[in-house]
Design a protein around this motif. Structure first.
Motif, PDB file in Angstrom:
ATOM      1  N   GLY A 157      -4.667  15.174 -14.013  1.00 52.77           N
ATOM      2  CA  GLY A 157      -4.254  13.936 -14.675  1.00 52.77           C
ATOM      3  C   GLY A 157      -3.130  13.214 -13.985  1.00 52.77           C
ATOM      4  N   ASP A 158      -2.721  13.694 -12.817  1.00 46.80           N
ATOM      5  CA  ASP A 158      -1.553  13.095 -12.159  1.00 46.80           C
ATOM      6  C   ASP A 158      -1.652  11.571 -12.045  1.00 46.80           C
ATOM      7  OD1 ASP A 158      -1.465  15.898 -11.593  1.00 46.80           O
ATOM      8  OD2 ASP A 158      -0.009  15.496  -9.996  1.00 46.80           O
ATOM      9  N   TYR A 159      -2.836  11.093 -11.635  1.00 48.88           N
ATOM     10  CA  TYR A 159      -2.948   9.651 -11.344  1.00 48.88           C
ATOM     11  C   TYR A 159      -2.774   8.815 -12.605  1.00 48.88           C
ATOM     12  CZ  TYR A 159      -7.869   9.469 -12.973  1.00 48.88           C
ATOM     13  OH  TYR A 159      -9.016   9.526 -13.725  1.00 48.88           O
ATOM     14  N   VAL A 160      -3.034   9.419 -13.769  1.00 40.89           N
ATOM     15  CA  VAL A 160      -2.847   8.692 -15.026  1.00 40.89           C
ATOM     16  C   VAL A 160      -1.402   8.832 -15.531  1.00 40.89           C
ATOM     17  CG1 VAL A 160      -3.765   8.391 -17.357  1.00 40.89           C
ATOM     18  CG2 VAL A 160      -5.260   9.188 -15.547  1.00 40.89           C
ATOM     19  N   VAL A 161      -0.736   9.888 -15.062  1.00 40.86           N
ATOM     20  CA  VAL A 161       0.671  10.076 -15.455  1.00 40.86           C
ATOM     21  C   VAL A 161       1.581   9.117 -14.685  1.00 40.86           C
ATOM     22  CG1 VAL A 161       2.573  11.733 -15.561  1.00 40.86           C
ATOM     23  CG2 VAL A 161       0.245  12.487 -16.055  1.00 40.86           C
ATOM     24  N   THR A 164       0.866  -1.172   0.000  1.00 41.35           N
ATOM     25  CA  THR A 164       0.000   0.000   0.000  1.00 41.35           C
ATOM     26  C   THR A 164       0.908   1.229   0.000  1.00 41.35           C
ATOM     27  OG1 THR A 164      -1.835  -1.060   1.122  1.00 41.35           O
ATOM     28  CG2 THR A 164      -1.618   1.312   1.434  1.00 41.35           C
ATOM     29  N   VAL A 165       0.554   2.228  -0.787  1.00 40.77           N
ATOM     30  CA  VAL A 165       1.404   3.432  -0.866  1.00 40.77           C
ATOM     31  C   VAL A 165       0.547   4.688  -0.691  1.00 40.77           C
ATOM     32  CG1 VAL A 165       3.228   2.428  -2.307  1.00 40.77           C
ATOM     33  CG2 VAL A 165       1.215   3.414  -3.398  1.00 40.77           C
ATOM     34  N   PHE A 166       1.191   5.746  -0.185  1.00 44.63           N
ATOM     35  CA  PHE A 166       0.479   7.002   0.033  1.00 44.63           C
ATOM     36  C   PHE A 166       1.385   8.164  -0.344  1.00 44.63           C
ATOM     37  CE2 PHE A 166      -0.424  10.807   2.408  1.00 44.63           C
ATOM     38  CZ  PHE A 166      -1.799  10.922   2.372  1.00 44.63           C
ATOM     39  N   HIS A 167       0.867   9.081  -1.161  1.00 44.50           N
ATOM     40  CA  HIS A 167       1.589  10.328  -1.450  1.00 44.50           C
ATOM     41  C   HIS A 167       0.699  11.493  -1.087  1.00 44.50           C
ATOM     42  CE1 HIS A 167       3.829  13.493  -3.409  1.00 44.50           C
ATOM     43  NE2 HIS A 167       4.824  12.650  -3.595  1.00 44.50           N
ATOM     44  N   GLN A 168       1.271  12.455  -0.370  1.00 39.19           N
ATOM     45  CA  GLN A 168       0.471  13.576   0.127  1.00 39.19           C
ATOM     46  C   GLN A 168       0.132  14.579  -0.973  1.00 39.19           C
ATOM     47  OE1 GLN A 168       3.766  13.581   0.087  1.00 39.19           O
ATOM     48  NE2 GLN A 168       4.686  15.541   0.676  1.00 39.19           N
ATOM     49  N   SER A 169      -0.900  15.387  -0.720  1.00 41.49           N
ATOM     50  CA  SER A 169      -1.150  16.590  -1.510  1.00 41.49           C
ATOM     51  C   SER A 169      -0.230  17.674  -0.983  1.00 41.49           C
ATOM     52  CB  SER A 169      -2.597  17.059  -1.338  1.00 41.49           C
ATOM     53  OG  SER A 169      -3.506  16.108  -1.833  1.00 41.49           O
ATOM     54  N   THR A 173       8.855  -8.079 -14.415  1.00 48.09           N
ATOM     55  CA  THR A 173       7.937  -8.826 -15.279  1.00 48.09           C
ATOM     56  C   THR A 173       6.561  -8.173 -15.338  1.00 48.09           C
ATOM     57  OG1 THR A 173       7.276 -10.188 -13.391  1.00 48.09           O
ATOM     58  CG2 THR A 173       9.079 -11.024 -14.762  1.00 48.09           C
ATOM     59  N   ALA A 174       6.162  -7.534 -14.235  1.00 43.71           N
ATOM     60  CA  ALA A 174       4.805  -6.981 -14.215  1.00 43.71           C
ATOM     61  C   ALA A 174       4.694  -5.873 -13.187  1.00 43.71           C
ATOM     62  CB  ALA A 174       3.799  -8.079 -13.881  1.00 43.71           C
ATOM     63  N   MET A 175       3.868  -4.875 -13.516  1.00 42.32           N
ATOM     64  CA  MET A 175       3.531  -3.827 -12.545  1.00 42.32           C
ATOM     65  C   MET A 175       2.025  -3.688 -12.533  1.00 42.32           C
ATOM     66  SD  MET A 175       6.357  -0.839 -13.244  1.00 42.32           S
ATOM     67  CE  MET A 175       5.956   0.100 -11.782  1.00 42.32           C
ATOM     68  N   ASP A 176       1.455  -3.782 -11.365  1.00 42.87           N
ATOM     69  CA  ASP A 176       0.006  -3.649 -11.211  1.00 42.87           C
ATOM     70  C   ASP A 176      -0.245  -2.470 -10.279  1.00 42.87           C
ATOM     71  OD1 ASP A 176      -2.661  -4.068 -11.362  1.00 42.87           O
ATOM     72  OD2 ASP A 176      -2.684  -5.875 -10.116  1.00 42.87           O
ATOM     73  N   MET A 177      -0.923  -1.451 -10.799  1.00 40.70           N
ATOM     74  CA  MET A 177      -1.071  -0.199 -10.043  1.00 40.70           C
ATOM     75  C   MET A 177      -2.538   0.130  -9.852  1.00 40.70           C
ATOM     76  SD  MET A 177       1.618   2.036 -12.223  1.00 40.70           S
ATOM     77  CE  MET A 177       2.029   0.936 -13.561  1.00 40.70           C
ATOM     78  N   PHE A 178      -2.866   0.556  -8.650  1.00 40.34           N
ATOM     79  CA  PHE A 178      -4.249   0.938  -8.330  1.00 40.34           C
ATOM     80  C   PHE A 178      -4.175   2.232  -7.517  1.00 40.34           C
ATOM     81  CE2 PHE A 178      -8.025   1.146  -5.797  1.00 40.34           C
ATOM     82  CZ  PHE A 178      -9.025   0.611  -6.587  1.00 40.34           C
ATOM     83  N   PHE A 179      -4.827   3.299  -8.001  1.00 40.53           N
ATOM     84  CA  PHE A 179      -4.701   4.585  -7.309  1.00 40.53           C
ATOM     85  C   PHE A 179      -6.017   5.309  -7.148  1.00 40.53           C
ATOM     86  CE2 PHE A 179      -0.348   4.188  -8.973  1.00 40.53           C
ATOM     87  CZ  PHE A 179       0.309   4.249  -7.761  1.00 40.53           C
ATOM     88  N   ARG A 199      -0.625  20.049  -5.629  1.00 37.43           N
ATOM     89  CA  ARG A 199      -0.425  18.742  -6.274  1.00 37.43           C
ATOM     90  C   ARG A 199      -1.419  17.748  -5.662  1.00 37.43           C
ATOM     91  NH1 ARG A 199       4.122  16.370  -8.488  1.00 37.43           N
ATOM     92  NH2 ARG A 199       5.480  18.051  -7.806  1.00 37.43           N
ATOM     93  N   PRO A 200      -2.091  16.935  -6.478  1.00 38.48           N
ATOM     94  CA  PRO A 200      -3.008  15.947  -5.914  1.00 38.48           C
ATOM     95  C   PRO A 200      -2.251  14.828  -5.188  1.00 38.48           C
ATOM     96  CG  PRO A 200      -3.293  16.141  -8.305  1.00 38.48           C
ATOM     97  CD  PRO A 200      -2.053  16.883  -7.943  1.00 38.48           C
ATOM     98  N   GLY A 201      -2.796  14.415  -4.074  1.00 42.90           N
ATOM     99  CA  GLY A 201      -2.243  13.262  -3.366  1.00 42.90           C
ATOM    100  C   GLY A 201      -2.771  11.959  -3.956  1.00 42.90           C
ATOM    101  N   LEU A 202      -2.132  10.855  -3.602  1.00 44.49           N
ATOM    102  CA  LEU A 202      -2.539   9.542  -4.108  1.00 44.49           C
ATOM    103  C   LEU A 202      -2.528   8.526  -2.982  1.00 44.49           C
ATOM    104  CD1 LEU A 202      -0.340   9.535  -7.335  1.00 44.49           C
ATOM    105  CD2 LEU A 202      -2.829   9.662  -7.304  1.00 44.49           C
ATOM    106  N   GLN A 203      -3.531   7.648  -3.001  1.00 48.74           N
ATOM    107  CA  GLN A 203      -3.583   6.510  -2.090  1.00 48.74           C
ATOM    108  C   GLN A 203      -3.662   5.280  -2.982  1.00 48.74           C
ATOM    109  OE1 GLN A 203      -6.989   8.582  -0.924  1.00 48.74           O
ATOM    110  NE2 GLN A 203      -6.495   8.676   1.245  1.00 48.74           N
TER     111      GLN A 203
END
Lengths: 217, 807
Positions: free
Chosen positions: B334-338, B196-201, B317-323, B299-303
């Motif tokens: 558009g940050d979460y798509v970048v 699980t990852v978290f980035h602040q606004s 081999t693989a990266m699976d991302m959910f934000f 800047r938008p934060g992300l969880q």
């Protein structure tokens, strides 16, 4: 009028740590109260307001003489007016910038009797009879740049440069106190100024280069 | 590399003397006769509806000249932002503005205005809005799905797990795609990292707030404002005021910092313009630091949740991302798509999947901030890369090489045919090799874990990538009878130097000294060409192209004029040092001054009376105004393109962590880059280190703290949301940098931008270095402050869930 005590020891930009900011702010507000005016938390105070005019206590002399960049300037000053406001809006010296108006960023740093001060947090009445120097006063009459200014040009110092006047004035004070600072000493001296472009690496290059130019004469 | 006259050489930036003598005028430095001052009345609550406004007491006050409310503004479609509103959606959002003879009177008038407001439900944490029954930030939905406002709730999600700090990935999202087979890629991996990852606004906090001054003269509005761009801000400002662009003169010669928050100026710059129109007097609207904190963008934060599969040899081999993105109340960042865009470039996974949703919150509006999405990607992923490298026993720099993009590498979301896009060039392995030698990486690495009393050394390395250029804009210059080359620049002067640096491409094409150039910028009455925004690290690449094109056009015209006057064919002539002359016979030729006079006599295409058909209408207008002043170089940038222009940086940080106090000292930071040809080494160094330090700030310092019960912010100024000071960064010795100077094949000089990619390198390297100092101390949350470090050292349970926003 009541005596307004200078607070330069509390306001020295070059030695100010974040933790001390509240201390000098208190003294600033005490100064405002001593000068017979109230300060509004919601506004800056510049020209006399229509409402303020009706409430003006008239306890402080309004027309004062300031010594700015070696010249005598007569200026009409409100009791609660900050030095940054007077410089920028009464004397046209817009080189001094207001970044926060609360002693947080140092963009408004000017020299008062050679000591760096946050002009946003000093009353103009406190500096009567003292020598003020702003960024506009560094260049010689013949156009020669001050060694610190020359170092900025030569090192391509700063980016957006909104913080630059404050930093440069602090550097001028620094080389007066310590003509041959180490990089670490320069950083200590300049730590009361914020650069949001974070061009600190180049700012320290400028400080050391400016000191060297000054030593060379 | 090519033998350039100007490119790559240090020089003196033209505006530095004005800046260092205090003569440079920023928006608040302008004065106009009879100037009024404006103050804002802002929302005291996170979401509410204005029931009524009583301005009678304020209007009766002497000196109050005009009041502007939301009803006076041109309408804006949801989820857009108007600038003043009757339904404020965040604390600090402006509701109305007052213009008065001075600021005190304006402030007193604001105090005298009665606003009756109905509080509305609010959400400051996006996850709260996704909970079943959770309140929304907006009355018309909490997200956008397929470009429509929508209301999404996660009814079938294990919220107890989320409350424990484990992101769940079965909730509804708004965007998703897959390249390759991620499940198979994860199944075949020798190591799977699942976190699980978290980035602040975080706010932009430029030192100059978004102050503007406006007045009207002869039916035209003159707007002095703080903006990153100029020509592109012009149209946006005119639209905001509700006038045609030809009725607006925009002056913005200097900008005291933007970092993405002032790309098109600010939404509030219309307020002094419309107040001025109402009052019939000039209006200055100064924005206070606290107001800037709210209206100044963020800047938008992300969880999120990230799974990465590694082979034993380190290959991904693989990266699976959910934000879930913390989207603020307006627009759609558009940050979460970048994040997947840049991370699939940096790490070149054999397969990847992205799922994401942006959720509206009652927190300050978002906008791009230096490397939007790119910074978050590096901050979240580089510590994971380091963790994997440790587990696999691989040098983390080697890990970067193993997965590095090369050449026209692919990235991001596939198009409708399933094809991913590609970049124009990537020299990441070369940047790593350069760093390995120049910085003595192995010696640095050997210091990892060294103990000095209670302090432990950590070293970290991180790869960053970001956008670094565009194409298709126009170049415009005139060589005038004074012999000087006047280069028209529609980009802004943000202090990066690029408004001058890119002008040097024109002089390079003319092989003429820089002191013969005059750069025209920052005032739309000075006839500026169609330009890219001063943002996205676009200008160096985009406008070396345009200015080189204009320079080449001028060079051809000089050759034609010389051939016409002196005989022979144009190709018999060369241009250099302010002259066009016969090859092999330098004395036979014309000076620029002579050629300019001849161009005016010849007219037509030589002096701008006939213009190319493929230039933008904006450029046509500007060139028409300049026609007849001299020899005109004017051209659209039609140089070949080879994919998205992306630059790369690899940051190396060395820190000391005090394992008793948790205090972190940044000892050293070095950075190696792939930025194409170096245009201005000092400007490059400034971007690399300044950007790196802003990355430290994202990693360690800046955040918001909200009172969740009332939706109010308690971190409203510098001292509660603290950017780094000079003592917070390595300062005992200069920070180093290295650039390979390898040209991008799709730019006449090989240039790529750099500003944005620099920030992630700083953030990622520092986060990795701190984790390294604590052994296996992986952190999944930024900013990494003392409480998190001490909790880790003491092995205490966390004080709050990893996924909680704004604590």
């Amino acid at each position: 009028m009541e005596d307004v005590r200078p607070v330069e020891d509390d306001c020295q930009a070059g030695h100010m740590q974040a933790a001390q900011a509240g201390h000098s702010r208190r003294n600033f507000i005490k100064g405002v109260i001593a000068a017979g005016a109230s300060v509004s938390a919601s506004s800056y105070v510049f020209k006399e307001g229509a409402v303020a005019r009706a409430q003006a206590p008239g306890a402080v002399e309004r027309l004062v003489t300031l010594t700015v960049n070696g010249r005598q300037r007569r200026v009409d000053v409100l009791p609660q007016e900050t030095l940054a406001t007077t410089l920028r809006y009464k004397l046209g010296l817009t080189g001094t910038k207001i970044g926060c108006d609360r002693s947080e960023c140092g963009a408004c740093t000017v020299l008062v009797d050679g000591v760096p001060q946050y002009s946003c947090s000093m009353l103009t009445h406190q500096v009567r009879g003292r020598a003020l120097q702003t960024i506009e006063g560094l260049q010689a009459e013949d156009g020669t740049l001050h060694p610190i200014q020359q170092a900025v040009v030569d090192e391509q110092g700063f980016q957006c440069a909104f913080c630059m006047p404050g930093f440069v004035m602090n550097m001028v004070a620094m080389i007066d106190e310590n003509p041959n600072p180490t990089r670490k000493e320069a950083a200590q001296f300049l730590s009361g100024n914020l650069c949001r472009c974070a061009d600190y690496n180049k700012i320290l290059n400028v400080a050391l280069q400016g000191a060297e130019y000054t030593r060379r004469g | 590399m090519a033998d350039y006259k100007l490119i790559g050489k240090p020089y003196s930036i033209a505006d530095l003397v004005a800046k260092v003598t205090g003569r440079a005028k920023y928006a608040e430095d302008f004065r106009a006769d009879g100037m009024l001052f404006a103050k804002l009345l802002s929302s005291p609550m996170p979401h509410g509806r204005v029931r009524s406004i009583d301005t009678s007491a304020a209007e009766a006050m002497p000196g109050v000249e005009a009041i502007l409310t939301a009803d006076d503004l041109p309408p804006v479609d949801a989820p857009g932002e108007a600038g003043l509103t009757n339904e404020p959606m965040y604390e600090g959002e402006p509701i109305l503005a007052v213009a008065a003879v001075d600021e005190t009177t304006a402030a007193n008038a604001i105090e005298a205005i009665r606003v009756d407001m109905e509080p509305l439900p609010f959400a400051v944490d996006p996850l709260d809005s996704l909970r079943p029954g959770g309140s929304n930030a907006r009355l018309d939905g909490n997200t956008m799905v397929n470009r429509e406002l929508a209301n999404v709730k996660w009814d079938d999600v294990d919220w107890a797990a989320i409350d424990r700090g484990e992101m769940q990935t079965n909730g509804e999202v708004a965007e998703e795609w897959e390249v390759g087979d991620v499940e198979a890629g994860l199944a075949e991996a020798d190591l799977v990292i699942d976190e699980t990852v978290f980035h602040q606004s975080m706010g932009h906090q430029p030192l100059e707030s978004r102050t503007s001054m406006a007045y009207w003269q002869n039916g035209k509005c003159y707007l002095h404002t703080s903006t990153q761009s100029t020509q592109r801000t012009h149209g946006a400002a005119a639209r905001g005021i509700g006038i045609a662009p030809e009725d607006l003169v925009l002056v913005a010669e200097y900008c005291g910092g933007g970092f993405g928050s002032k790309i098109f100026g600010s939404i509030q710059m219309k307020i002094p313009a419309l107040l001025s129109q109402k009052a019939g007097k000039p209006v200055m609207m100064r924005i206070t630091r606290q107001e800037e904190h709210f209206i100044g963008r963020a800047r938008p934060g992300l969880q999120g949740r990230v799974k990465i599969g590694f082979r034993r040899d380190g290959r991904i081999t693989a990266m699976d991302m959910f934000f879930v993105q913390d989207g603020g109340p307006y627009g759609m960042s558009g940050d979460y798509v970048v994040v997947p865009d840049q991370s699939t470039l940096m790490y070149q996974p054999l397969s990847h999947r992205f799922r994401g949703i942006s959720v509206y919150t009652n927190t300050p509006p978002r906008s791009p901030q230096r490397a939007p999405g790119g910074l978050q990607a590096v901050s979240m992923f580089s510590p994971l890369m380091q963790k994997a490298a440790k587990e696999l026993g691989i040098d983390p720099l080697e890990m970067i090489r193993i997965n590095a993009p090369a050449g026209q590498a692919k990235l991001g979301r596939p198009d409708e045919n399933g094809e991913q896009g590609n970049v124009s060039s990537a020299f990441v392995v070369e940047a790593a090799d350069l760093a390995e030698q120049t910085f003595d990486w192995q010696a640095m690495r050997a210091r990892s874990g060294q103990r000095n009393g209670t302090r432990v050394t950590g070293v970290g390395v991180a790869l960053s990538s970001f956008n670094a250029g565009a194409w298709g804009m126009d170049g415009l210059l005139t060589i005038r009878p004074d012999g000087k080359v006047y280069i028209q620049q529609g980009i802004g002067n943000l202090g990066t130097g690029s408004v001058f640096d890119t002008g040097r491409a024109a002089m390079e094409a003319l092989k003429t000294d820089w002191d013969q150039a005059e750069v025209i910028w920052g005032d739309t009455s000075k006839h500026l060409p169609w330009s890219i925004v001063q943002a996205g690290s676009n200008t160096i690449h985009t406008h070396t192209r345009t200015n080189y094109a204009a320079g080449e056009d001028a060079r051809r015209k000089l050759q034609e004029i010389a051939a016409g006057d002196l005989g022979g064919s144009p190709d018999d002539y060369d241009v250099a040092d302010g002259r066009v002359f016969r090859r092999g016979a330098r004395s036979s030729g014309l000076s620029f001054a002579q050629a300019a006079r001849r161009a005016i006599e010849l007219g037509g295409r030589f002096d701008g009376h006939e213009l190319p058909e493929d230039i933008n209408a904006v450029t046509t207008g500007a060139a028409t105004a300049l026609a007849g002043l001299g020899l005109m170089g004017v051209a659209r940038d039609n140089y070949p393109t080879g994919g998205r222009v992306i630059s790369h940086a690899i940051g190396f940080a060395e820190v000391e962590v005090d394992v008793e106090t948790g205090a972190v000292v940044l000892k050293d930071y070095r950075v190696s880059t792939d930025v194409g040809t170096v245009i201005n080494p000092r400007g490059l160094a400034a971007q690399l280190h300044g950007g790196g330090i802003q990355g430290f700030s994202a990693a360690l310092a800046q955040k918001w703290v909200y009172d969740r019960r009332w939706g109010l912010q308690v971190s409203k100024r510098f001292y509660t949301n603290r950017p780094p000071t000079i003592l917070d960064v390595p300062h005992e010795q200069p920070m180093a940098w290295a650039a390979q100077d390898k040209p991008d094949p799709f730019n006449p000089m090989g240039a790529k931008g750099v500003g944005e990619t620099a920030e992630g390198a700083g953030s990622g390297a520092v986060l990795c270095a701190i984790a390294d100092a604590l052994g296996d101390g992986y952190f999944n949350r930024t900013p990494l402050q003392l409480d998190l470090i001490l909790t880790k050292i003491e092995q205490l349970p966390p004080a709050f869930s990893t996924l909680t926003a704004h604590v």
